[in-house]
Design an enzyme around this catalytic site. Structure first.
Site, PDB file in Angstrom:
ATOM      1  N   GLU A 111     -29.382 -62.330  -9.409  1.00  0.00           N
ATOM      2  CA  GLU A 111     -30.367 -62.366  -8.323  1.00  0.00           C
ATOM      3  C   GLU A 111     -31.451 -63.399  -8.614  1.00  0.00           C
ATOM      4  OE1 GLU A 111     -30.678 -61.648  -5.431  1.00  0.00           O
ATOM      5  OE2 GLU A 111     -32.810 -61.521  -4.987  1.00  0.00           O
ATOM      6  N   GLY A 141     -22.672 -67.188  17.965  1.00  0.00           N
ATOM      7  CA  GLY A 141     -21.373 -66.664  17.544  1.00  0.00           C
ATOM      8  C   GLY A 141     -20.385 -67.809  17.380  1.00  0.00           C
TER       9      GLY A 141
END
Ligand code: AGP
Length: 611
Positions: A484, A100
């Site tokens: 993509e 985190g």
């Protein structure tokens, strides 16, 4: 972003369990790795810069015996990749691993240095270990010390802590987008950032929620809330089998996952279609006809590949359900103060269900009263748990950093969602329903057949792998496929690749065209086919090399392109899934020919759980 793992139990092989778990978490980051293991008297901390194999070599040279330990594989946020900045981080008797970002780390560092504490690394994580030690030294037990330390933190964390005075305990804490999974065994307890890390050891798993803490002991696991009150949790049996999380005979996870797509699509369709009654049941999600008719907008929010699936979904929702649909990058949506109300539906789309920007976008939509229906591949993920409804894709674990089977599963889920909305609004007659349902039921077989292009595409890739730039062009529903295709190529081969709506070429990008610029043109049969042919001719007129993706039986395109890949047609919506197969295979074979690390490309992580 990083991967953490922990073990406590009767087996004195903590280092093997930790290393094995970290190997399954390397896709979350691989700048450095480390373990901390009680070897009976003290906590032995071993860390190494670079990939896990460097740490494995160190431990092989000097093994560690122990029954309690924590481990970490890092994707650097604060502090460059180095041994000094690797986890576990330590302050006196306290040792921790953390996933985190602590946003108030500057203030914390000033505070700690102000009272004479020496900070040895550049990480925010080390500051947490000092905060815990300060509280521990004041006479608190490890759980209280971790709780008090976390109360001083602003930001996202999933962390595990050991204390040298208490070899029978691991304390874990979670807040914000970083996942933390608990596993219960027979006189053994586990923690990890993701299911595959501990799946070989236990199927009995539970999640810590934001603001909660867990105490892991050989005797069991206790979860408490921020105030320290018990917060009982049901441990569920995870169905994934360990083998499916392995490579299953393929060279790489990405290759395995490309070839798993027929299964992933079949499982995502599941039992949701009733051909007899021409209906779709999306796991019992309520679609009240009046509410759907009164809906004034669907907003699809996602990042990266998932956002391109959303762009395909937009066409489906608007064409089939005739509901205005916008697609927003989650990282933009979360800050642009979107105008929403209870007549809007926000649809976060996320494979991991932990992407920080997409989770934040979900919260923004919820705050404004929108209904939240998420599409995710990860059961009980943060995004799933914070949604009003969840439409799961069932693609199984996707370990390769480059998303393939989850992309096509997301498109299928969005298709089912769009058809369901059209049905609820009464916009489809039986014949249209039959065609739409038949097409999606046929999709796994068509995809299986299209995978048969693998050898041809491998040959094609080998003649282009030395190129340094590519353009991808598409129109309409195939423009997101061009995006993509470009992303797949650039993220695993490191070749610069851009995508444009083909109609944009004349507004600037055509200046890029020369004999060194291969252009992939998605030119399947569609109302826009002729326009794509003229785009293709514009490229050829400037000596550009054209790789066309065309529809089987197209007799015209052969002499207009340098190379042609023919794919089957499955109608205006689901041909988008079929077209993605050659794009994935092309990127895969270019990258493997170049020798890049296809499953763990440089600088990337599978789940971006920080901003
Ligand atoms: C896809 O190949 C990339 N790895 C990346 O763009 C990914 O799709 C994006 O980070 C979103 O991840 P999510 O689906 O887990 O939210």
């Amino acid at each position: 972003m990083c991967g953490i793992v922990g073990y406590i139990g009767r087996e004195a092989n903590a280092s093997e369990i930790l290393i094995d778990g970290l190997r399954r978490l390397e896709y979350r980051g691989y700048d450095s790795a480390g373990v901390a293991i009680f070897d009976g008297d003290v906590i032995d901390v071993r860390r190494a810069e670079g990939k896990l194999m460097n740490l494995e070599g160190e431990i092989r040279t000097a093994p560690i015996e122990g029954r309690v330990g924590i481990g970490h594989t890092r994707w650097a946020t604060h502090g460059k990749p180095s041994e000094r900045n690797a986890h576990p981080q330590r302050a006196g008797k306290v040792v921790i691993v953390h996933n985190g970002i602590i946003e108030n780390y500057r203030e914390l560092r000033a505070e700690l240095e102000g009272v004479g504490r020496e900070i040895l690394s550049d990480t925010d994580t080390e500051l947490i270990s000092h905060c815990i030690e300060q509280s521990y030294d004041a006479g608190n037990d490890l759980l209280t010390a971790v709780r008090e330390a976390c109360a001083r933190l602003t930001g996202a964390y999933a962390l595990a802590a050991l204390c040298e005075d208490d070899p029978s305990t691991i304390v874990a804490a979670k807040n914000g987008g970083s996942p933390m999974i608990l596993g219960a065994g027979e006189k053994q307890a586990y923690l990890a950032s993701d299911i595959p890390a501990i799946l070989p050891y236990t199927r009995s798993m539970a999640f810590i929620d934001d603001g909660e803490f867990a105490v892991l002991r050989e005797s069991g696991i206790e979860i408490v809330d921020a105030a320290g009150n018990p917060s009982p949790r049901e441990f569920k049996t995870v169905q994934w089998d360990p083998i499916s999380a392995e490579k299953g005979g393929y060279d790489r996870f990405m290759q395995k996952e490309i070839f798993e797509q027929p299964r992933a699509i079949t499982d995502t369709i599941g039992t949701r279609i009733d051909e007899a009654s021409l209906d779709i049941d999306l796991d019992g999600i309520a679609f009240d006809a009046d509410w759907v008719r009164s809906m004034n907008r669907v907003t699809l929010v996602a990042c990266g590949t998932a956002s391109y699936a959303c762009m395909v979904g937009k066409y489906m929702i608007e064409h089939l359900a005739q509901i205005p649909c916008e697609v927003d990058l989650a990282s933009e949506f979360r800050y642009r103060k979107p105008i929403l109300d209870d007549r809007c539906m926000v649809v976060p789309v996320s494979q991991s269900g932990e992407t920080a920007d997409t989770l934040a976008a979900l919260r923004e939509g919820k705050e404004q009263g929108a209904r939240i229906l998420s599409i995710t591949n990860t059961r009980d993920s943060s995004i799933a748990r914070e949604s009003d409804d969840v439409l799961y894709t069932h693609a199984g674990p996707e370990i390769g950093v480059a998303s393939t089977k989850c992309f096509t599963a997301q498109v299928v889920a969005l298709y089912l969602f769009a058809v369901k909305l059209a049905m609820v609004k009464g916009l489809l007659d039986d014949e249209q329903k039959q065609k739409l349902l038949h097409d999606v039921i046929s999709l796994p077989r068509i995809v299986q057949n299209t995978l048969g292009l693998d050898e041809q595409i491998e040959q094609l890739a080998h003649s282009y792998f030395k190129k340094s730039d590519f353009l991808f062009l598409g129109r309409g529903i195939m423009f997101p496929l061009a995006l993509e295709g470009a992303l797949k190529l650039k993220e695993i081969s490191y070749i610069h690749a851009e995508a444009y709506a083909a109609g944009e070429m004349k507004h600037g990008p055509i200046a890029l065209i020369d004999e060194n610029m291969p252009v992939v043109v998605i030119a399947n049969q569609s109302p826009l086919y002729d326009k794509l042919i003229s785009n293709l001719e514009q490229v050829r007129a400037r000596d550009g090399q054209v790789i066309a993706i065309a529809t089987e039986g197209d007799g015209e395109i052969g002499d207009k392109a340098n190379d042609v890949i023919y794919v089957p047609d499955l109608g205006e919506f689901l041909t988008s899934v079929v077209v993605s197969i050659p794009l994935q295979l092309f990127a895969y074979h270019v990258a493997t020919r170049k020798g890049t690390d296809v499953d763990q490309p440089r600088n990337l992580a599978k789940s971006v759980t920080v901003e």
